[in-house]
Design a protein around this motif. Structure first.
Motif, PDB file in Angstrom:
ATOM      1  N   LEU A  98       0.826  -1.200   0.000  1.00 17.82           N
ATOM      2  CA  LEU A  98       0.000   0.000   0.000  1.00 17.82           C
ATOM      3  C   LEU A  98       0.867   1.258   0.000  1.00 17.82           C
ATOM      4  O   LEU A  98       0.544   2.248  -0.664  1.00 17.82           O
ATOM      5  CB  LEU A  98      -0.933   0.002   1.206  1.00 17.82           C
ATOM      6  CG  LEU A  98      -1.863  -1.212   1.333  1.00 17.82           C
ATOM      7  CD1 LEU A  98      -2.752  -1.070   2.556  1.00 17.82           C
ATOM      8  CD2 LEU A  98      -2.703  -1.380   0.078  1.00 17.82           C
TER       9      LEU A  98
ATOM     10  N   ALA B 271       2.168   1.847  -3.473  1.00 18.20           N
ATOM     11  CA  ALA B 271       1.138   2.411  -4.340  1.00 18.20           C
ATOM     12  C   ALA B 271       0.945   3.895  -4.059  1.00 18.20           C
ATOM     13  O   ALA B 271       0.747   4.695  -4.987  1.00 18.20           O
ATOM     14  CB  ALA B 271      -0.178   1.664  -4.141  1.00 18.20           C
ATOM     15  N   THR B 272       1.031   4.278  -2.781  1.00 19.07           N
ATOM     16  CA  THR B 272       0.907   5.692  -2.420  1.00 19.07           C
ATOM     17  C   THR B 272       2.059   6.502  -2.982  1.00 19.07           C
ATOM     18  O   THR B 272       1.874   7.615  -3.499  1.00 19.07           O
ATOM     19  CB  THR B 272       0.855   5.839  -0.881  1.00 19.07           C
ATOM     20  OG1 THR B 272      -0.229   5.060  -0.373  1.00 19.07           O
ATOM     21  CG2 THR B 272       0.662   7.286  -0.491  1.00 19.07           C
TER      22      THR B 272
ATOM     23  N   ILE C 177      -6.466   2.938  -4.567  1.00 21.61           N
ATOM     24  CA  ILE C 177      -5.798   1.865  -3.824  1.00 21.61           C
ATOM     25  C   ILE C 177      -6.813   0.838  -3.346  1.00 21.61           C
ATOM     26  O   ILE C 177      -6.597  -0.378  -3.464  1.00 21.61           O
ATOM     27  CB  ILE C 177      -5.006   2.450  -2.635  1.00 21.61           C
ATOM     28  CG1 ILE C 177      -3.813   3.256  -3.146  1.00 21.61           C
ATOM     29  CG2 ILE C 177      -4.540   1.348  -1.690  1.00 21.61           C
ATOM     30  CD1 ILE C 177      -3.049   3.985  -2.060  1.00 21.61           C
TER      31      ILE C 177
END
Length: 290
Positions: free
Chosen positions: A186, A189-190, A199
């Motif tokens: 995560l 992805a950020t 997301i």
């Protein structure tokens, strides 16, 4: 000798439980199947009747009403429970300070029996003493919420009560799934510039597929066998407006002296549950073998 005893000891300990399950679960399933093919009425009669009980079952208007109500109740119950459960799980996954307080509050309804839930919601939705009466007491004399006594709306009150009870349980399933997702994925992805909605849509929700499947299986099973909730809340009424296959089965087996027809309806319910469970178990076992 000692090694052999150690190997047999677990089997000896589990044997009584296995025998009881074999007799009182699978034995009674076979017995119900036999009754559904017999001429049984008030008492079991082991005279072969073929599929006569199934023909009579599907000629009953009440049975078709029960199936229609199950379709309405089941679809609303499953979809809304999943939506609310997922939303609550995402909320608690934000590491809010009062998570330790909110989590038991959300889970508490599942600790209640369906009889307690049905009785409580029956009082709450009663037009003469519940929510409608309270709001009118506040000054809104024209307010009306009489779904409990309206045949076309009564099934939705059953769905409301069921959703209130099961949403917290679904939330716990999704929360466990969220806590099992790799945080580094995560974060990556950020860093790549993905927004929070993206997301969740592209990464989080696809990774929750096992939790979604488990939730659907559990909720569908609960919807099919919902009996005590309906009996406590509406008694199957008004008229037969909230009749479900489970209440139909009990009624025809024990109060209308149609044991063969009731047994046939029970077998149809079993087939419905099996149609959900067998593909799920097959997919799970196939993934374990890979």
């Amino acid at each position: 000798m000692v090694t052999r005893m150690q190997g047999w000891l677990p089997r000896l300990v589990l044997a009584p439980s296995f025998a009881l399950i074999l007799m009182f679960v699978y034995g009674f399933i076979v017995w119900t199947a036999v009754l559904s093919l017999s001429k049984s009425r008030l008492l079991p009669v082991y005279q072969w009747a073929g599929f006569d009980a199934y023909e009579r079952l599907f000629s009953q208007p009440n049975w078709w009403m029960a199936l229609k109500n199950l379709a309405v109740f089941g679809s609303i119950y499953i979809v809304v429970c999943i939506v609310i459960g997922l939303a609550l799980a995402i909320l608690l996954d934000q590491k809010i300070r009062i998570e330790g307080v909110l989590r038991p509050i959300y889970l508490y309804p599942m600790a209640l029996s369906f009889v307690v839930t049905g009785t409580a919601w029956k009082w709450f939705l009663n037009p003469g003493m519940g929510f409608q009466n309270t709001v009118r007491g506040w000054g809104w004399e024209g307010f009306t919420f009489d779904w409990l006594v309206r045949p076309e709306m009564a099934i939705y009150t059953v769905a409301i009560a069921g959703i209130w009870q099961a949403s917290g349980f679904v939330m716990a399933m999704f929360l466990a799934g969220l806590r099992g997702i790799d945080g580094e994925m995560l974060k990556a992805a950020t860093v790549d510039g993905a927004s929070t909605p993206t997301i969740y849509r592209r990464i989080v929700i696809p990774l929750l597929r096992p939790a979604f499947l488990s939730a659907v299986i559990v909720l569908a099973h609960m919807a099919i066998k919902s009996y005590d909730l309906v009996i406590a809340l509406t008694g199957g009424g008004p008229g037969n407006a909230t009749e479900l296959p489970s209440t139909f089965m009990y009624s025809y087996t024990f109060t209308r002296s149609q044991m063969a027809v009731g047994s046939a309806s029970a077998m149809i319910m079993l087939m419905g549950i099996a149609a959900i469970m067998v593909p799920y178990l097959y997919s799970e076992l196939r993934e374990e073998r890979r």
